[in-house]
Each structure stands twice: as C-alpha cells, then as structure tokens.
Design an enzyme around this catalytic site. Structure first.
Site, PDB file in Angstrom:
ATOM      1  N   GLY A  82      24.493 -66.676  46.931  1.00 17.30           N
ATOM      2  CA  GLY A  82      23.765 -65.416  46.864  1.00 17.30           C
ATOM      3  C   GLY A  82      24.654 -64.274  47.316  1.00 17.30           C
ATOM      4  O   GLY A  82      25.864 -64.445  47.511  1.00 17.30           O
ATOM      5  N   GLU A 103      31.768 -69.661  53.211  1.00 16.08           N
ATOM      6  CA  GLU A 103      31.424 -69.259  51.842  1.00 16.08           C
ATOM      7  C   GLU A 103      32.671 -68.793  51.104  1.00 16.08           C
ATOM      8  O   GLU A 103      32.932 -69.167  49.969  1.00 16.08           O
ATOM      9  CB  GLU A 103      30.386 -68.131  51.867  1.00 16.08           C
ATOM     10  CG  GLU A 103      29.002 -68.591  52.263  1.00 16.08           C
ATOM     11  CD  GLU A 103      28.021 -67.438  52.395  1.00 16.08           C
ATOM     12  OE1 GLU A 103      28.450 -66.297  52.651  1.00 16.08           O
ATOM     13  OE2 GLU A 103      26.804 -67.684  52.228  1.00 16.08           O
ATOM     14  N   LYS A 121      19.495 -56.432  45.087  1.00 17.05           N
ATOM     15  CA  LYS A 121      20.851 -56.551  45.665  1.00 17.05           C
ATOM     16  C   LYS A 121      21.868 -55.680  44.912  1.00 17.05           C
ATOM     17  O   LYS A 121      22.999 -55.513  45.357  1.00 17.05           O
ATOM     18  CB  LYS A 121      21.308 -58.013  45.639  1.00 17.05           C
ATOM     19  CG  LYS A 121      20.324 -58.997  46.294  1.00 17.05           C
ATOM     20  CD  LYS A 121      20.214 -58.750  47.775  1.00 17.05           C
ATOM     21  CE  LYS A 121      19.321 -59.751  48.485  1.00 17.05           C
ATOM     22  NZ  LYS A 121      19.849 -61.102  48.592  1.00 17.05           N
TER      23      LYS A 121
HETATM   24  O1  DER Z   1      24.802 -64.797  53.999  1.00 24.41           O
HETATM   25  C1  DER Z   1      25.061 -64.827  52.785  1.00 24.41           C
HETATM   26  O2  DER Z   1      26.180 -64.534  52.314  1.00 24.41           O
HETATM   27  C2  DER Z   1      23.951 -65.133  51.831  1.00 24.41           C
HETATM   28  O3  DER Z   1      24.443 -65.667  50.637  1.00 24.41           O
HETATM   29  C3  DER Z   1      23.225 -63.825  51.577  1.00 24.41           C
HETATM   30  O4  DER Z   1      24.193 -62.924  51.155  1.00 24.41           O
HETATM   31  C4  DER Z   1      22.133 -63.928  50.558  1.00 24.41           C
HETATM   32  O5  DER Z   1      21.046 -64.475  51.202  1.00 24.41           O
HETATM   33  P1  DER Z   1      19.593 -64.405  50.548  1.00 24.41           P
HETATM   34  O6  DER Z   1      19.704 -65.162  49.237  1.00 24.41           O
HETATM   35  O7  DER Z   1      18.742 -65.124  51.559  1.00 24.41           O
HETATM   36  O8  DER Z   1      19.230 -62.967  50.370  1.00 24.41           O
END
Ligand code: DER
Length: 223
Positions: A82, A103, A121
C-alpha cells in the site's frame, strides 16, 4: 461501498499480478491485509512469500502461506504494497504502518511494484501526509533539526506513551509541513544524513502499477 470494501476490492484485484510458481513480495498495512486474505486462495500455486513486517508474517503464516527469508531469493516477480500517498509518477510516501525499512528492502528485490490503494492516497505533490523516517534513536534530535531547516516539524512517534520501537529496534520520526517537489533528490539527500535508517519517500523504489479503488471501481494506473 465502504472503505473496507474498497480495500477488499483492490486487494483481490492484485491477485492478477501474482505469478503462479513464483514467490510473492508482500507489504504491510490494512489494504495489504485484504490482499493477504485473497492470496490464501492461491496458497497452493505459490512457493511462499517474502514479508515486509512481523505483522504481515503472522497473517501470512496464519493462512498457511510459507514466509521465506529475503536472503533466499535473487529477485521477485512482484511486490504488492500500500501507500500513504502516491503522486502522478508512482513516487510514494510510506511508513504509516512503521514498516518502511523492510518494505523498501523487499521492494528493491522485486521487478515490479504494484501499489494497492484507495483514491484518497492520490496527491499532486508528496508531503501532505506526515513523512515517516526510521532513525537510530541517538540521532533523532539532530535529524529533527535538519528537517526544521527544510521547514519540516519532526515528532517522535509514540505508542502507549513511549517511543514506538520498529521491527528493527529503531524509532520513527513523523515530519509535518514538507512539500516534496523532487522526491528522487529528497530521498537521496535524507538517506545520507547520519542516523537515518530509511526515509519514507519511495522514489527510487517507485510503483510501476497502482490499483486504485474508488466507488466507481478499480482503476489501473501505469507509471
Ligand atoms: O506503512 C505503510 O507503508 C503502509 O503500506 C501504508 O502506507 C498503507 O497502509 P494502509 O493500506 O493501511 O493505508
């Protein structure tokens, strides 16, 4: 559809990028959790996953998906994760879930980064979301002063009143008030400040594809 249903939609849509017979790279967060649930339906078609957090590891293992060590793989066909923000070139701000270091490590192993997100986003310019930066604790104040010189206000992320400790045993600063007009240059600059473990700008490891959920359905953006 509710926010939760939008995340489930885009989590399912990401299955199309999972290559049977190939190890899949798995990110962290509530949208990825929906992808992990959907991935369980393919558990007999993949050797396993490389995970970006202890939280995702637990969820993968609970669904019978083997979690493999990143050092066991040369490269991954795809990394699914995400984002907290994504701009028009696939540059992202990540780290809302405190997993940004692993990540970025797993993203670097993958040939394709597929971002799964809801339309909220999408931004023109990165920086509206407080920028997460993983730091060695003793360097936190000097790094905060360096951000202040750039117009940013850094605060230590707390959990139950104490500094949050990441999977790597470090701390996180969240930096408000930045307007990141050159994500590649900004990532390179902050990366070399002493004590910075990872900056939550994913420009060198940008997304190649973004599956964007909105009430009108899932949009596929290519970068
Ligand atoms: O912490 C992260 O990088 C997650 O991927 C974040 O960016 C997205 O989290 P969400 O899908 O709960 O909004």
């Amino acid at each position: 559809s509710t926010q939760d249903e939008l995340k489930a939609q885009v989590g399912r849509a990401a299955l199309a990028y999972v290559v049977p017979g190939q190890i899949v790279g798995v990110g962290t967060g509530s949208t990825v959790n929906k992808f992990i649930e959907a991935l369980a339906s393919m558990r007999d078609q993949i050797p396993g996953a490389v995970s970006s957090s202890l939280a995702s590891t637990e969820r993968l293992q609970a669904l019978g998906i083997p979690v493999l060590d990143a050092n066991e793989v040369e490269s991954l066909a795809v990394y699914i994760d995400g984002a907290d923000e994504i701009d028009g070139k696939g540059h992202m701000v990540k780290g809302g879930g405190a997993a940004l270091t692993r990540e970025k490590i797993v993203a670097a192993l993958a040939r394709q980064f597929v971002c799964i997100a809801d339309a909220s986003k999408q931004v023109e310019v990165l920086g509206r979301f407080p920028l997460p930066v993983e730091v060695i604790p003793m360097a936190a104040q000097r790094i905060a002063r360096s951000f202040a010189a750039l117009g940013g206000e850094a605060t230590l992320r707390l959990k139950d009143g104490q500094p949050l400790v990441t999977d790597n045993g470090q701390h996180i600063l969240d930096v408000r008030g930045l307007r990141i007009t050159d994500p590649l240059g900004f990532e390179s600059e902050v990366n070399q400040w002493p004590g910075v473990v990872t900056v939550g700008v994913f420009a060198h490891q940008r997304a190649n594809v973004c599956l964007l959920a909105s009430p009108a359905g899932v949009q596929t953006l290519l970068f």
